[in-house]
Enzyme design. Sequence first.
Site, mmCIF file in Angstrom:
data_model
loop_
_atom_site.group_PDB
_atom_site.id
_atom_site.type_symbol
_atom_site.label_atom_id
_atom_site.label_comp_id
_atom_site.label_asym_id
_atom_site.label_seq_id
_atom_site.Cartn_x
_atom_site.Cartn_y
_atom_site.Cartn_z
ATOM 1 N N ASP A 1 0.860 -1.184 0.000
ATOM 2 C CA ASP A 1 0.000 0.000 0.000
ATOM 3 C C ASP A 1 0.901 1.241 0.000
ATOM 4 O O ASP A 1 2.102 1.162 0.285
ATOM 5 C CB ASP A 1 -0.888 -0.039 1.246
ATOM 6 N N ASP B 1 -0.280 5.280 0.746
ATOM 7 C CA ASP B 1 -0.559 6.278 1.776
ATOM 8 C C ASP B 1 -0.613 5.635 3.158
ATOM 9 O O ASP B 1 -1.391 4.714 3.409
ATOM 10 C CB ASP B 1 -1.893 6.971 1.497
ATOM 11 N N ASP C 1 -1.795 -0.504 6.037
ATOM 12 C CA ASP C 1 -2.071 0.160 7.313
ATOM 13 C C ASP C 1 -3.547 0.384 7.598
ATOM 14 O O ASP C 1 -3.903 0.792 8.704
ATOM 15 C CB ASP C 1 -1.370 1.523 7.357
#
Length: 266
Positions: free
Chosen positions: A11, A13, A208
């Site tokens: 991922d 961001d 996250d």
Amino acid sequence: MPPPDLMVVTDLDGTLLDHHDYSFDAALPLLDRLRADGVPVVFCSSKTVAEITALQERTGLVGSPFVAENGAVVVGHDGRTLTGPADGGLERLLAALDDLRGALDLHCETFSTVTDEVVATWTGLDVQAAADARRREASEVLLWRSEDDDQAGEFRAGLTAAGLDLVRGGRFWHVLPAGCDKGAAVRTLVADHERRTGNTPRTIGLGDGPNDTALLDAVDLAVVVRGHGPAPGPLADDRPERVHRTTSPAPQGWTEGLTHFLGNDR
């Protein structure tokens, strides 16, 4: 040296990129070593094709496979589109979303109905980067208002009836075609790798947020980077030998998590 046929799927961001200013300097030394060792680093993000290809240029990963729009767009190592938007698919998605917003009187805003300047304000991106974030091919981004929370069930049901899914990212909610999540995208890329090379890659995934759960379930080893919002999970296989949760946020946490699994190989 890393093990042969390793694939890193990450991922962006809040995982590779700092949640606040999108920097990634702390991850560059390890990112450079992975690239030098020929390890595919696959960006797997809610970002658009335009955003991801721009970041690939900045990180020296031009031509690498990537996953855009939470899995709605999957591009292979040679630029082939493995999963892509159906003809008229985005228009149908936006029409269904607009109908539901009206029927349920939802107080939410979307990227397609505001300007580049507004998205820049929401995200902290500059105006050009915000324009790239609005160049969506197969999904839409929503900014929820807290008073809409009790209508979420009705909204999800309406989206399901229209063949759509709702997933939560770090800052926003995303509407995309049903079945097009990050986990399905990882499986598509692994199958493509097997067809090309005859080998099954060992995968490490990093994320996250809640929209990374399917990604983390689809890989061999998972890194949950300490975030600033809701965490992924629950994971289908949460054994500590398979899942590492970092103590640092991005980008330091990205290096911490990969080093945890690759430390003995480097």
